[in-house]
Design a protein around this motif. Structure first.
Motif, PDB file in Angstrom:
ATOM      1  N   PHE A   2      -3.992  -9.648 -14.695  1.00  0.00           N
ATOM      2  CA  PHE A   2      -3.943 -11.033 -15.130  1.00  0.00           C
ATOM      3  C   PHE A   2      -4.493 -11.943 -14.046  1.00  0.00           C
ATOM      4  CE2 PHE A   2      -0.506  -9.084 -17.533  1.00  0.00           C
ATOM      5  CZ  PHE A   2      -0.776  -9.558 -18.797  1.00  0.00           C
ATOM      6  N   PRO A   3      -5.239 -12.977 -14.428  1.00  0.00           N
ATOM      7  CA  PRO A   3      -5.632 -13.960 -13.426  1.00  0.00           C
ATOM      8  C   PRO A   3      -4.400 -14.659 -12.854  1.00  0.00           C
ATOM      9  CG  PRO A   3      -6.907 -14.233 -15.437  1.00  0.00           C
ATOM     10  CD  PRO A   3      -5.815 -13.249 -15.729  1.00  0.00           C
ATOM     11  N   GLN A   4      -4.489 -15.018 -11.611  1.00  0.00           N
ATOM     12  CA  GLN A   4      -3.337 -15.604 -10.923  1.00  0.00           C
ATOM     13  C   GLN A   4      -2.891 -16.914 -11.575  1.00  0.00           C
ATOM     14  OE1 GLN A   4      -3.951 -16.131  -6.767  1.00  0.00           O
ATOM     15  NE2 GLN A   4      -1.907 -16.885  -6.412  1.00  0.00           N
ATOM     16  N   PHE A   5      -3.830 -17.740 -12.004  1.00  0.00           N
ATOM     17  CA  PHE A   5      -3.438 -19.020 -12.610  1.00  0.00           C
ATOM     18  C   PHE A   5      -2.680 -18.799 -13.913  1.00  0.00           C
ATOM     19  CE2 PHE A   5      -7.524 -18.248 -14.613  1.00  0.00           C
ATOM     20  CZ  PHE A   5      -7.317 -18.650 -15.918  1.00  0.00           C
ATOM     21  N   THR A   6      -3.000 -17.719 -14.636  1.00  0.00           N
ATOM     22  CA  THR A   6      -2.292 -17.427 -15.879  1.00  0.00           C
ATOM     23  C   THR A   6      -0.843 -17.093 -15.603  1.00  0.00           C
ATOM     24  OG1 THR A   6      -4.329 -16.568 -16.832  1.00  0.00           O
ATOM     25  CG2 THR A   6      -2.266 -15.943 -17.915  1.00  0.00           C
ATOM     26  N   LEU A   7      -0.624 -16.237 -14.620  1.00  0.00           N
ATOM     27  CA  LEU A   7       0.738 -15.852 -14.286  1.00  0.00           C
ATOM     28  C   LEU A   7       1.535 -17.028 -13.749  1.00  0.00           C
ATOM     29  CD1 LEU A   7       2.750 -13.557 -14.144  1.00  0.00           C
ATOM     30  CD2 LEU A   7       1.926 -13.076 -11.843  1.00  0.00           C
ATOM     31  N   SER A   8       0.906 -17.844 -12.908  1.00  0.00           N
ATOM     32  CA  SER A   8       1.652 -18.963 -12.329  1.00  0.00           C
ATOM     33  C   SER A   8       1.987 -20.021 -13.376  1.00  0.00           C
ATOM     34  CB  SER A   8       0.879 -19.581 -11.168  1.00  0.00           C
ATOM     35  OG  SER A   8      -0.329 -20.138 -11.608  1.00  0.00           O
ATOM     36  N   THR A   9       1.085 -20.284 -14.286  1.00  0.00           N
ATOM     37  CA  THR A   9       1.330 -21.306 -15.304  1.00  0.00           C
ATOM     38  C   THR A   9       2.293 -20.799 -16.376  1.00  0.00           C
ATOM     39  OG1 THR A   9      -0.860 -22.234 -14.959  1.00  0.00           O
ATOM     40  CG2 THR A   9       0.255 -22.805 -17.007  1.00  0.00           C
ATOM     41  N   PHE A  10       1.925 -19.715 -17.014  1.00  0.00           N
ATOM     42  CA  PHE A  10       2.735 -19.237 -18.126  1.00  0.00           C
ATOM     43  C   PHE A  10       3.970 -18.495 -17.653  1.00  0.00           C
ATOM     44  CE2 PHE A  10      -1.521 -19.752 -19.986  1.00  0.00           C
ATOM     45  CZ  PHE A  10      -1.190 -20.749 -20.883  1.00  0.00           C
ATOM     46  N   GLY A  11       3.942 -17.955 -16.436  1.00  0.00           N
ATOM     47  CA  GLY A  11       5.138 -17.339 -15.873  1.00  0.00           C
ATOM     48  C   GLY A  11       6.231 -18.364 -15.677  1.00  0.00           C
ATOM     49  N   LEU A  12       5.862 -19.544 -15.217  1.00  0.00           N
ATOM     50  CA  LEU A  12       6.828 -20.624 -15.027  1.00  0.00           C
ATOM     51  C   LEU A  12       7.421 -21.056 -16.370  1.00  0.00           C
ATOM     52  CD1 LEU A  12       8.118 -22.548 -12.975  1.00  0.00           C
ATOM     53  CD2 LEU A  12       6.231 -24.111 -13.412  1.00  0.00           C
ATOM     54  N   VAL A  13       6.571 -21.216 -17.358  1.00  0.00           N
ATOM     55  CA  VAL A  13       7.043 -21.595 -18.700  1.00  0.00           C
ATOM     56  C   VAL A  13       7.954 -20.510 -19.254  1.00  0.00           C
ATOM     57  CG1 VAL A  13       6.299 -22.042 -21.074  1.00  0.00           C
ATOM     58  CG2 VAL A  13       5.047 -23.053 -19.161  1.00  0.00           C
ATOM     59  N   GLY A  27      10.393 -22.668 -10.223  1.00  0.00           N
ATOM     60  CA  GLY A  27       9.275 -23.177  -9.427  1.00  0.00           C
ATOM     61  C   GLY A  27       9.267 -22.594  -8.030  1.00  0.00           C
ATOM     62  N   LEU A  28      10.443 -22.405  -7.457  1.00  0.00           N
ATOM     63  CA  LEU A  28      10.529 -21.806  -6.130  1.00  0.00           C
ATOM     64  C   LEU A  28      10.019 -20.362  -6.156  1.00  0.00           C
ATOM     65  CD1 LEU A  28      11.478 -22.118  -3.187  1.00  0.00           C
ATOM     66  CD2 LEU A  28      13.704 -21.272  -3.948  1.00  0.00           C
ATOM     67  N   LEU A  29      10.417 -19.612  -7.173  1.00  0.00           N
ATOM     68  CA  LEU A  29       9.951 -18.235  -7.290  1.00  0.00           C
ATOM     69  C   LEU A  29       8.431 -18.171  -7.432  1.00  0.00           C
ATOM     70  CD1 LEU A  29      10.609 -15.193  -7.580  1.00  0.00           C
ATOM     71  CD2 LEU A  29      10.697 -15.599 -10.044  1.00  0.00           C
ATOM     72  N   ILE A  30       7.881 -19.011  -8.284  1.00  0.00           N
ATOM     73  CA  ILE A  30       6.430 -19.029  -8.468  1.00  0.00           C
ATOM     74  C   ILE A  30       5.738 -19.471  -7.181  1.00  0.00           C
ATOM     75  CG2 ILE A  30       4.541 -20.125  -9.748  1.00  0.00           C
ATOM     76  CD1 ILE A  30       6.049 -18.035 -11.388  1.00  0.00           C
ATOM     77  N   PHE A  35       2.507 -18.030  -2.327  1.00  0.00           N
ATOM     78  CA  PHE A  35       2.386 -17.954  -0.876  1.00  0.00           C
ATOM     79  C   PHE A  35       2.171 -16.506  -0.424  1.00  0.00           C
ATOM     80  CE2 PHE A  35       4.260 -17.698   3.407  1.00  0.00           C
ATOM     81  CZ  PHE A  35       3.424 -18.603   4.051  1.00  0.00           C
ATOM     82  N   VAL A  36       2.947 -15.586  -0.981  1.00  0.00           N
ATOM     83  CA  VAL A  36       2.795 -14.167  -0.637  1.00  0.00           C
ATOM     84  C   VAL A  36       1.414 -13.664  -1.072  1.00  0.00           C
ATOM     85  CG1 VAL A  36       3.674 -11.849  -1.141  1.00  0.00           C
ATOM     86  CG2 VAL A  36       5.259 -13.694  -0.622  1.00  0.00           C
ATOM     87  N   GLY A  37       0.954 -14.105  -2.226  1.00  0.00           N
ATOM     88  CA  GLY A  37      -0.384 -13.727  -2.686  1.00  0.00           C
ATOM     89  C   GLY A  37      -1.476 -14.230  -1.759  1.00  0.00           C
ATOM     90  N   ALA A  38      -1.316 -15.450  -1.255  1.00  0.00           N
ATOM     91  CA  ALA A  38      -2.303 -15.994  -0.313  1.00  0.00           C
ATOM     92  C   ALA A  38      -2.302 -15.200   0.991  1.00  0.00           C
ATOM     93  CB  ALA A  38      -2.008 -17.464  -0.037  1.00  0.00           C
ATOM     94  N   LEU A  39      -1.120 -14.865   1.487  1.00  0.00           N
ATOM     95  CA  LEU A  39      -1.042 -14.048   2.705  1.00  0.00           C
ATOM     96  C   LEU A  39      -1.678 -12.680   2.475  1.00  0.00           C
ATOM     97  CD1 LEU A  39       2.523 -14.781   4.110  1.00  0.00           C
ATOM     98  CD2 LEU A  39       0.331 -15.561   4.999  1.00  0.00           C
ATOM     99  N   GLY A  40      -1.436 -12.108   1.323  1.00  0.00           N
ATOM    100  CA  GLY A  40      -2.035 -10.812   1.001  1.00  0.00           C
ATOM    101  C   GLY A  40      -3.548 -10.874   0.973  1.00  0.00           C
ATOM    102  N   ARG A  41      -4.102 -11.953   0.421  1.00  0.00           N
ATOM    103  CA  ARG A  41      -5.557 -12.092   0.395  1.00  0.00           C
ATOM    104  C   ARG A  41      -6.124 -12.228   1.803  1.00  0.00           C
ATOM    105  NH1 ARG A  41      -4.091 -14.836  -4.103  1.00  0.00           N
ATOM    106  NH2 ARG A  41      -4.097 -16.870  -3.124  1.00  0.00           N
ATOM    107  N   ILE A  42      -5.401 -12.925   2.678  1.00  0.00           N
ATOM    108  CA  ILE A  42      -5.854 -13.063   4.059  1.00  0.00           C
ATOM    109  C   ILE A  42      -5.833 -11.709   4.764  1.00  0.00           C
ATOM    110  CG2 ILE A  42      -5.263 -14.040   6.321  1.00  0.00           C
ATOM    111  CD1 ILE A  42      -4.293 -16.553   4.739  1.00  0.00           C
TER     112      ILE A  42
END
Length: 84
Positions: A2-13, A27-30, A35-42
Motif C-alpha cells: 500500500f502507498p504510505q499516504f493511503t495507510l496514513s489517511t484511511f488507517g486513521l479513519v 493520530g499519535l499512532l499514525i 516517523f519510524v517509516g522516515a527513519l527506516g527510509r534514511i
C-alpha cells in the motif's frame, strides 16, 4: 503493498470509525508510524549508498523479514501454539 499516504489517511479513519479509538491516540499512532517509516527510509538510503547500489539492499529486506518471521514462529510451533 500500500502507498504510505493511503495507510496514513484511511488507517486513521479506520482506527477512529471502525475500531472506536479516540482521535488523539489514533493520530499519535499514525504519527509514530510515519516517523519510524522516515527513519527506516534514511537507514536504507545510507545502506544503499554504502553498498553502491540502490536496488541491492531491497533484495535483502524480504529475505531478512522471512527469516525473522520463521525464527519467531519456530519456538512457538514446538509448544503447539499454532495449529499445523
Amino acid at each position: 503493498m500500500f502507498p504510505q499516504f493511503t495507510l496514513s489517511t484511511f488507517g486513521l479513519v479506520w482506527l477512529i470509525s471502525e475500531q472506536g479509538w479516540d482521535a488523539a491516540p489514533a493520530g499519535l499512532l499514525i504519527g509514530i508510524s510515519q516517523f519510524v517509516g522516515a527513519l527506516g527510509r534514511i537507514v536504507v538510503g545510507v545502506w544503499s549508498d554504502r553498498a553502491g547500489s540502490r536496488v541491492g539492499p531491497c533484495g535483502w529486506l524480504p529475505s531478512l523479514h522471512l527469516r525473522s518471521c520463521w525464527q519467531w514462529r519456530r519456538p512457538t510451533q514446538r509448544l503447539g501454539a499454532f495449529p499445523p
